[in-house]
Design a protein around this motif. Structure first.
Motif, PDB file in Angstrom:
ATOM      1  N   LEU A  55      -8.226  -2.100  -2.211  1.00 61.59           N
ATOM      2  CA  LEU A  55      -7.454  -2.172  -0.979  1.00 61.59           C
ATOM      3  C   LEU A  55      -7.915  -3.328  -0.101  1.00 61.59           C
ATOM      4  CD1 LEU A  55      -5.324  -0.892   0.923  1.00 61.59           C
ATOM      5  CD2 LEU A  55      -7.210   0.405   1.942  1.00 61.59           C
ATOM      6  N   VAL A  56      -9.227  -3.506   0.049  1.00 59.16           N
ATOM      7  CA  VAL A  56      -9.707  -4.575   0.934  1.00 59.16           C
ATOM      8  C   VAL A  56      -9.554  -5.954   0.284  1.00 59.16           C
ATOM      9  CG1 VAL A  56     -11.293  -3.024   2.124  1.00 59.16           C
ATOM     10  CG2 VAL A  56     -12.146  -4.430   0.232  1.00 59.16           C
ATOM     11  N   PHE A  57      -9.146  -5.988  -0.962  1.00 62.48           N
ATOM     12  CA  PHE A  57      -8.787  -7.247  -1.610  1.00 62.48           C
ATOM     13  C   PHE A  57      -7.271  -7.429  -1.693  1.00 62.48           C
ATOM     14  CE2 PHE A  57     -13.141  -7.751  -2.729  1.00 62.48           C
ATOM     15  CZ  PHE A  57     -13.298  -9.102  -3.021  1.00 62.48           C
ATOM     16  N   SER A  58      -6.520  -6.565  -1.013  1.00 59.22           N
ATOM     17  CA  SER A  58      -5.061  -6.688  -1.069  1.00 59.22           C
ATOM     18  C   SER A  58      -4.537  -7.669  -0.034  1.00 59.22           C
ATOM     19  CB  SER A  58      -4.392  -5.322  -0.884  1.00 59.22           C
ATOM     20  OG  SER A  58      -4.599  -4.831   0.428  1.00 59.22           O
ATOM     21  N   GLN A  59      -5.343  -7.998   0.981  1.00 59.53           N
ATOM     22  CA  GLN A  59      -5.027  -9.049   1.928  1.00 59.53           C
ATOM     23  C   GLN A  59      -6.289  -9.357   2.718  1.00 59.53           C
ATOM     24  OE1 GLN A  59      -2.125  -8.221   4.905  1.00 59.53           O
ATOM     25  NE2 GLN A  59      -2.954  -6.257   5.481  1.00 59.53           N
ATOM     26  N   ILE A 109      -8.273   0.051   9.997  1.00 65.41           N
ATOM     27  CA  ILE A 109      -8.537   1.458   9.692  1.00 65.41           C
ATOM     28  C   ILE A 109      -7.268   2.147   9.210  1.00 65.41           C
ATOM     29  CG2 ILE A 109      -9.142   3.682  10.743  1.00 65.41           C
ATOM     30  CD1 ILE A 109     -11.079   2.097  12.576  1.00 65.41           C
ATOM     31  N   SER A 110      -6.146   1.801   9.836  1.00 65.67           N
ATOM     32  CA  SER A 110      -4.880   2.450   9.494  1.00 65.67           C
ATOM     33  C   SER A 110      -4.484   2.199   8.039  1.00 65.67           C
ATOM     34  CB  SER A 110      -3.770   1.977  10.433  1.00 65.67           C
ATOM     35  OG  SER A 110      -3.603   0.577  10.357  1.00 65.67           O
ATOM     36  N   PHE A 111      -4.964   1.078   7.447  1.00 66.10           N
ATOM     37  CA  PHE A 111      -4.636   0.811   6.052  1.00 66.10           C
ATOM     38  C   PHE A 111      -5.218   1.888   5.144  1.00 66.10           C
ATOM     39  CE2 PHE A 111      -4.280  -4.125   6.534  1.00 66.10           C
ATOM     40  CZ  PHE A 111      -3.317  -3.937   7.501  1.00 66.10           C
ATOM     41  N   LEU A 112      -6.460   2.287   5.442  1.00 67.12           N
ATOM     42  CA  LEU A 112      -7.105   3.330   4.638  1.00 67.12           C
ATOM     43  C   LEU A 112      -6.404   4.663   4.835  1.00 67.12           C
ATOM     44  CD1 LEU A 112      -9.308   1.038   4.750  1.00 67.12           C
ATOM     45  CD2 LEU A 112     -11.002   2.873   4.583  1.00 67.12           C
ATOM     46  N   GLU A 113      -5.957   4.911   6.070  1.00 67.67           N
ATOM     47  CA  GLU A 113      -5.235   6.156   6.335  1.00 67.67           C
ATOM     48  C   GLU A 113      -3.928   6.203   5.548  1.00 67.67           C
ATOM     49  OE1 GLU A 113      -5.827   7.757  10.659  1.00 67.67           O
ATOM     50  OE2 GLU A 113      -5.510   5.578  10.802  1.00 67.67           O
ATOM     51  N   ARG A 114      -3.175   5.099   5.585  1.00 65.35           N
ATOM     52  CA  ARG A 114      -1.889   5.070   4.884  1.00 65.35           C
ATOM     53  C   ARG A 114      -2.061   5.178   3.373  1.00 65.35           C
ATOM     54  NH1 ARG A 114      -0.324   0.920   8.659  1.00 65.35           N
ATOM     55  NH2 ARG A 114      -0.668  -0.684   7.048  1.00 65.35           N
ATOM     56  N   ALA A 115      -3.168   4.644   2.861  1.00 64.94           N
ATOM     57  CA  ALA A 115      -3.425   4.702   1.421  1.00 64.94           C
ATOM     58  C   ALA A 115      -3.954   6.060   0.985  1.00 64.94           C
ATOM     59  CB  ALA A 115      -4.415   3.613   1.021  1.00 64.94           C
ATOM     60  N   LEU A 165     -15.418   1.297   6.333  1.00 63.20           N
ATOM     61  CA  LEU A 165     -15.303  -0.134   6.607  1.00 63.20           C
ATOM     62  C   LEU A 165     -16.602  -0.691   7.195  1.00 63.20           C
ATOM     63  CD1 LEU A 165     -11.648  -0.283   7.995  1.00 63.20           C
ATOM     64  CD2 LEU A 165     -12.465  -1.023   5.763  1.00 63.20           C
ATOM     65  N   GLN A 166     -17.256   0.097   8.021  1.00 60.15           N
ATOM     66  CA  GLN A 166     -18.553  -0.339   8.542  1.00 60.15           C
ATOM     67  C   GLN A 166     -19.575  -0.477   7.424  1.00 60.15           C
ATOM     68  OE1 GLN A 166     -19.856   2.098  11.922  1.00 60.15           O
ATOM     69  NE2 GLN A 166     -17.715   2.360  12.510  1.00 60.15           N
ATOM     70  N   TYR A 197     -11.166  -6.143   9.947  1.00 63.42           N
ATOM     71  CA  TYR A 197     -12.248  -6.417   9.006  1.00 63.42           C
ATOM     72  C   TYR A 197     -11.779  -7.512   8.049  1.00 63.42           C
ATOM     73  CZ  TYR A 197     -14.641  -2.334  10.802  1.00 63.42           C
ATOM     74  OH  TYR A 197     -15.286  -1.434  11.629  1.00 63.42           O
ATOM     75  N   LEU A 198     -12.450  -8.660   8.141  1.00 68.08           N
ATOM     76  CA  LEU A 198     -12.077  -9.832   7.365  1.00 68.08           C
ATOM     77  C   LEU A 198     -12.828  -9.865   6.040  1.00 68.08           C
ATOM     78  CD1 LEU A 198     -10.781 -12.677   7.058  1.00 68.08           C
ATOM     79  CD2 LEU A 198     -12.781 -13.588   8.263  1.00 68.08           C
ATOM     80  N   ASN A 199     -12.077 -10.029   4.962  1.00 71.88           N
ATOM     81  CA  ASN A 199     -12.671 -10.295   3.660  1.00 71.88           C
ATOM     82  C   ASN A 199     -12.823 -11.814   3.576  1.00 71.88           C
ATOM     83  OD1 ASN A 199     -13.114 -10.862   0.901  1.00 71.88           O
ATOM     84  ND2 ASN A 199     -12.040  -8.991   0.275  1.00 71.88           N
ATOM     85  N   ARG A 200     -13.981 -12.296   3.979  1.00 69.84           N
ATOM     86  CA  ARG A 200     -14.197 -13.727   4.135  1.00 69.84           C
ATOM     87  C   ARG A 200     -13.975 -14.494   2.832  1.00 69.84           C
ATOM     88  NH1 ARG A 200     -13.822 -17.291   7.849  1.00 69.84           N
ATOM     89  NH2 ARG A 200     -14.884 -15.863   9.295  1.00 69.84           N
TER      90      ARG A 200
END
Length: 365
Positions: free
Chosen positions: A307-311, A316-322, A334-335, A354-357
């Motif tokens: 998920l955190v590599f999807s964009q 936080i809401s992304f994890l909730e929706r997933a 995420l922390q 939260y940025l995936n640098r």
């Protein structure tokens, strides 16, 4: 290669723009060799794209690079950071330049969805693409007033045809060429279609951007790409003089070879660069899965890492929706990813992003 009569009257509308298919030899030895190289590069890109971890959001993020760079050609400038954050937030917090770039991305997906449904390209769709980009109904030009100038000198270098009826007939001829089966290599036909659309210049604005959307859609329509991920605008902006020189050589001398070779070379280079970018994303994802499994104290799942590599930006809401976790637990996950260095937290107003640098850097190459 056969040349047609010179047209070199930049102040006069090119109402006699020749219909397609073009006269002359479109498949010289040099063109055929370049086309083979481009086909190989596209096939490798198409294969690599199957490894993308998300068929929607990440593909959209890659396509937005085309949107950003294509819009930059038209002097609509935004940054990668603003663009990718805009994917993660509500529209009212997005600046006007970024909104315009996002609309270009919307036009790509409008056309892509049209093709996926099996619908044919037609003139109304071209108008819709232009209208989406500019966010108002755009009609085919009726009168004179549109001219193409040299951005450095302001000198008029080309005046496109005028008259709604004439322009519509030219577009219908272009689309007939698009849809008609031909023995001419489809990549060569792409080069012809791009020139012809830009020469017709059917709208008061957004012609360049619509033309570059059509590049992507034609590749998809011919089965050369499954997803809209090849963005040629980077090559154009890096060699604007070569691009405009190639267009003018067709107009003024009927020299298709120079133009087609320019486009095929850029197709090959861009396909290779995009494939390498996709391979880098896949490598980083697999490495992050292994690292997170070994390092996270709580909350690890492969689904979370994907998920955190999807964009580039995650909320936080992304994890909730997933369905991965509810809000408080999602925040802890995420922390934890921030603690081990996969993500970098940044507060904007009351919301944490939260940025995936590493993903951000790969996409922004």
């Amino acid at each position: 290669m056969a040349h047609r009569e010179t047209f070199n009257r930049p102040d006069e509308p090119y109402n006699d723009l020749p219909a397609l298919p073009p006269l002359g030899d479109l498949e010289t030895k040099a063109i055929l060799k370049a086309a083979i190289d481009a086909h190989v590069a596209l096939a490798e890109l198409r294969s690599a794209a199957k490894t993308l971890p998300d068929d929607g959001i990440l593909v959209r993020a890659i396509a937005l690079q085309e949107a950003r760079i294509s819009s930059e050609i038209e002097m609509v400038v935004t940054t990668n950071d603003e663009l990718y954050r805009a994917l993660s937030q509500q529209e009212e917090f997005t600046d006007p330049q970024t909104k315009e770039v996002l609309r270009y991305g919307d036009a790509i997906w409008l056309g892509y969805g049209h093709l996926r449904k099996g619908s044919a390209m037609d003139v109304p769709l071209l108008q819709r693409l232009a209208s989406v980009i500019l966010k108002f109904d755009l009609k085919i030009r009726e009168s004179r007033g549109t001219r193409v100038g040299d951005p450095r000198t302001g000198r008029v270098v080309y005046t496109p045809p005028i008259g709604c009826e004439r322009i519509t007939a030219m577009l219908e001829n272009l689309l007939e060429y698009w849809h008609t089966e031909s023995t001419v290599d489809p990549l060569v036909r792409l080069c012809v279609i791009h020139y012809q659309f830009e020469a017709i210049h059917p709208f008061p604005d957004a012609n360049g951007r619509v033309g570059r959307v059509l590049n992507i859609l034609f590749l998809v329509s011919q089965g050369l790409l499954d997803k809209p991920i090849l963005y040629l605008s980077r090559a154009i902006i890096e060699d604007k003089s070569g691009y405009y020189k190639g267009l003018r050589k067709v107009t003024e001398y009927g020299d298709w070879e120079t133009w087609v070779l320019y486009m095929l070379e850029n197709l090959s280079v861009t396909a290779i660069e995009t494939r390498r970018r996709i391979e880098a994303i896949h490598h980083e994802l697999e490495a992050a899965i292994d690292y997170a499994e070994a390092s996270m104290r709580t909350g690890y799942s492969e689904e979370l890492i994907r998920l955190v590599f999807s964009q580039p930006y995650t909320r936080i809401s992304f994890l909730e929706r997933a369905g991965i976790a509810k809000r408080q637990t999602a925040s802890l996950y995420l922390q934890e990813l921030e603690r081990i260095g996969i993500l970098q937290g940044e507060k904007r107003g009351r919301e944490m992003y939260y940025l995936n640098r590493r993903l951000f850097e790969i996409l922004g190459l």
